[in-house]
Structures are given as structure tokens and as C-alpha cells.
Motif scaffolding. Structure first.
Motif, PDB file in Angstrom:
ATOM      1  N   ILE A  46       0.872  -1.173   0.000  1.00  0.00           N
ATOM      2  CA  ILE A  46       0.000   0.000   0.000  1.00  0.00           C
ATOM      3  C   ILE A  46       0.906   1.218   0.000  1.00  0.00           C
ATOM      4  N   GLU A  47       0.480   2.283  -0.695  1.00  0.00           N
ATOM      5  CA  GLU A  47       1.299   3.484  -0.696  1.00  0.00           C
ATOM      6  C   GLU A  47       0.459   4.717  -0.394  1.00  0.00           C
ATOM      7  N   GLY A  48       1.121   5.720   0.212  1.00  0.00           N
ATOM      8  CA  GLY A  48       0.425   6.959   0.536  1.00  0.00           C
ATOM      9  C   GLY A  48       1.125   7.732   1.636  1.00  0.00           C
ATOM     10  N   ASP A  49       0.351   8.491   2.354  1.00  0.00           N
ATOM     11  CA  ASP A  49       0.823   9.296   3.478  1.00  0.00           C
ATOM     12  C   ASP A  49       1.170   8.379   4.663  1.00  0.00           C
ATOM     13  N   TYR A  50       2.283   8.643   5.325  1.00  0.00           N
ATOM     14  CA  TYR A  50       2.759   7.793   6.417  1.00  0.00           C
ATOM     15  C   TYR A  50       1.709   7.596   7.510  1.00  0.00           C
ATOM     16  N   ASP A  51       1.132   8.684   8.011  1.00  0.00           N
ATOM     17  CA  ASP A  51       0.160   8.566   9.107  1.00  0.00           C
ATOM     18  C   ASP A  51      -1.064   7.759   8.682  1.00  0.00           C
ATOM     19  N   THR A  52      -1.511   7.977   7.474  1.00  0.00           N
ATOM     20  CA  THR A  52      -2.651   7.212   6.959  1.00  0.00           C
ATOM     21  C   THR A  52      -2.314   5.729   6.891  1.00  0.00           C
ATOM     22  N   LEU A  53      -1.123   5.413   6.402  1.00  0.00           N
ATOM     23  CA  LEU A  53      -0.717   4.010   6.294  1.00  0.00           C
ATOM     24  C   LEU A  53      -0.608   3.349   7.668  1.00  0.00           C
ATOM     25  N   MET A  54      -0.126   4.066   8.660  1.00  0.00           N
ATOM     26  CA  MET A  54      -0.018   3.488  10.001  1.00  0.00           C
ATOM     27  C   MET A  54      -1.404   3.194  10.573  1.00  0.00           C
ATOM     28  N   GLU A  55      -2.373   4.033  10.254  1.00  0.00           N
ATOM     29  CA  GLU A  55      -3.755   3.785  10.675  1.00  0.00           C
ATOM     30  C   GLU A  55      -4.308   2.546   9.968  1.00  0.00           C
ATOM     31  N   VAL A  56      -3.998   2.396   8.702  1.00  0.00           N
ATOM     32  CA  VAL A  56      -4.435   1.221   7.945  1.00  0.00           C
ATOM     33  C   VAL A  56      -3.827  -0.046   8.544  1.00  0.00           C
ATOM     34  N   VAL A  57      -2.539  -0.014   8.863  1.00  0.00           N
ATOM     35  CA  VAL A  57      -1.881  -1.172   9.478  1.00  0.00           C
ATOM     36  C   VAL A  57      -2.581  -1.548  10.782  1.00  0.00           C
ATOM     37  N   LYS A  58      -2.864  -0.559  11.608  1.00  0.00           N
ATOM     38  CA  LYS A  58      -3.570  -0.821  12.872  1.00  0.00           C
ATOM     39  C   LYS A  58      -4.934  -1.445  12.604  1.00  0.00           C
ATOM     40  N   ASN A  59      -5.663  -0.867  11.670  1.00  0.00           N
ATOM     41  CA  ASN A  59      -7.011  -1.358  11.393  1.00  0.00           C
ATOM     42  C   ASN A  59      -7.030  -2.748  10.784  1.00  0.00           C
ATOM     43  N   CYS A  60      -5.983  -3.132  10.072  1.00  0.00           N
ATOM     44  CA  CYS A  60      -5.925  -4.489   9.525  1.00  0.00           C
ATOM     45  C   CYS A  60      -6.011  -5.526  10.644  1.00  0.00           C
ATOM     46  N   GLN A  61      -5.358  -5.249  11.761  1.00  0.00           N
ATOM     47  CA  GLN A  61      -5.426  -6.172  12.890  1.00  0.00           C
ATOM     48  C   GLN A  61      -6.854  -6.252  13.430  1.00  0.00           C
ATOM     49  N   LEU A  62      -7.462  -5.078  13.584  1.00  0.00           N
ATOM     50  CA  LEU A  62      -8.817  -5.010  14.136  1.00  0.00           C
ATOM     51  C   LEU A  62      -9.836  -5.678  13.219  1.00  0.00           C
ATOM     52  N   ILE A  63      -9.680  -5.511  11.917  1.00  0.00           N
ATOM     53  CA  ILE A  63     -10.578  -6.142  10.948  1.00  0.00           C
ATOM     54  C   ILE A  63     -10.464  -7.662  11.041  1.00  0.00           C
ATOM     55  N   ALA A  64      -9.246  -8.170  11.145  1.00  0.00           N
ATOM     56  CA  ALA A  64      -9.047  -9.621  11.236  1.00  0.00           C
ATOM     57  C   ALA A  64      -9.697 -10.185  12.492  1.00  0.00           C
ATOM     58  N   ILE A  65      -9.573  -9.497  13.604  1.00  0.00           N
ATOM     59  CA  ILE A  65     -10.205  -9.954  14.853  1.00  0.00           C
ATOM     60  C   ILE A  65     -11.720  -9.898  14.721  1.00  0.00           C
ATOM     61  N   LYS A  66     -12.223  -8.789  14.179  1.00  0.00           N
ATOM     62  CA  LYS A  66     -13.670  -8.637  13.997  1.00  0.00           C
ATOM     63  C   LYS A  66     -14.223  -9.715  13.064  1.00  0.00           C
ATOM     64  N   ALA A  67     -13.404 -10.155  12.106  1.00  0.00           N
ATOM     65  CA  ALA A  67     -13.823 -11.188  11.150  1.00  0.00           C
ATOM     66  C   ALA A  67     -13.797 -12.589  11.750  1.00  0.00           C
ATOM     67  N   GLY A  68     -13.292 -12.714  12.989  1.00  0.00           N
ATOM     68  CA  GLY A  68     -13.337 -14.005  13.656  1.00  0.00           C
ATOM     69  C   GLY A  68     -12.017 -14.625  14.040  1.00  0.00           C
ATOM     70  N   ALA A  69     -10.911 -13.983  13.739  1.00  0.00           N
ATOM     71  CA  ALA A  69      -9.616 -14.533  14.147  1.00  0.00           C
ATOM     72  C   ALA A  69      -9.460 -14.356  15.657  1.00  0.00           C
ATOM     73  N   PRO A  70      -9.155 -15.430  16.393  1.00  0.00           N
ATOM     74  CA  PRO A  70      -8.957 -15.280  17.830  1.00  0.00           C
ATOM     75  C   PRO A  70      -7.668 -14.516  18.160  1.00  0.00           C
ATOM     76  N   LYS A  71      -6.721 -14.561  17.219  1.00  0.00           N
ATOM     77  CA  LYS A  71      -5.435 -13.881  17.372  1.00  0.00           C
ATOM     78  C   LYS A  71      -4.896 -13.637  15.968  1.00  0.00           C
ATOM     79  N   VAL A  72      -4.110 -12.570  15.808  1.00  0.00           N
ATOM     80  CA  VAL A  72      -3.553 -12.278  14.500  1.00  0.00           C
ATOM     81  C   VAL A  72      -2.104 -11.822  14.652  1.00  0.00           C
ATOM     82  N   SER A  73      -1.264 -12.300  13.761  1.00  0.00           N
ATOM     83  CA  SER A  73       0.114 -11.829  13.674  1.00  0.00           C
ATOM     84  C   SER A  73       0.269 -11.141  12.330  1.00  0.00           C
ATOM     85  N   SER A  74       1.106 -10.128  12.290  1.00  0.00           N
ATOM     86  CA  SER A  74       1.338  -9.429  11.024  1.00  0.00           C
ATOM     87  C   SER A  74       2.809  -9.114  10.872  1.00  0.00           C
ATOM     88  N   TYR A  75       3.258  -9.205   9.642  1.00  0.00           N
ATOM     89  CA  TYR A  75       4.602  -8.770   9.292  1.00  0.00           C
ATOM     90  C   TYR A  75       4.438  -7.511   8.459  1.00  0.00           C
TER      91      TYR A  75
END
Length: 101
Positions: A46-75
Motif C-alpha cells: 500500500i502506498e500513501g501518506d505515512y500517518d494514513t498508512l499506520m492507521e491502515v496497518v492498525k485497522n488491519c489487525q482489528l478487521i481480522a479480529i472482527k472477522a473471527g480470528a482469535p489472534k492475529v500476527s502481522s509482518y
């Protein structure tokens, strides 16, 4: 564009179909951000503004949990040039996909 991020979201579940379903929900979220992105076999760039991308990274974790993952790891890989620009996704990969159909 001052930053690019590559993220691999790994939901902790034993069912491979669940992994794919949850990752698909994360990718749908990324697509909905309006940012330029590229889905690869192991990560999404993903490309764009740094602060926006950091928010997207954070939200990816939250989306995975909301979708049913009991735990999520990300690289996450981050390229950041606050006073310049970084190579775009297209500059990095287009030459390798000229014959894709």
C-alpha cells in the motif's frame, strides 16, 4: 507519496478456508481506503501518506479480529521518506508483469 507499506496478515486459525476468508476481509478493507495497493501472494503493498498508512496497518489487525480470528500476527515492512518520495508500487513491479493476462 512519502511512504509505502507491505503487510502480511496471518490470522491464527487452523482452518485454511477461514484464513483465506479473514484475509479477504482485510484486503476488502484496504481496497475501501481508496489508497493505491497491490495484492501479492504473501503480502499486500500500500502506498500513501505515512500517518494514513499506520492507521491502515492498525485497522488491519482489528478487521481480522472482527472477522473471527482469535489472534492475529502481522509482518509489516515500511519505507518512509519524510522529505522526499519512495519508489511506487508500479515502479517496482510493472516490468515483471508485462505479460500477465
Amino acid at each position: 507519496m512519502e511512504a509505502s507499506v507491505a503487510i502480511q496478515v496471518l490470522p491464527s486459525t487452523l482452518d485454511e478456508r477461514e484464513v483465506v476468508r479473514i484475509v479477504d476481509e482485510v484486503i476488502a478493507y484496504i481496497a475501501g481506503t481508496g489508497l493505491h495497493y497491490y495484492v501479492g501472494p504473501c503480502e499486500t503493498s500500500i502506498e500513501g501518506d505515512y500517518d494514513t498508512l499506520m492507521e491502515v496497518v492498525k485497522n488491519c489487525q482489528l478487521i481480522a479480529i472482527k472477522a473471527g480470528a482469535p489472534k492475529v500476527s502481522s509482518y509489516v515492512k515500511i519505507t518512509y521518506a519524510p522529505k522526499g518520495s519512495v519508489l511506487t508500487i508500479d515502479e517496482k513491479v510493472t516490468k515483471h508483469h508485462l505479460n500477465d493476462k
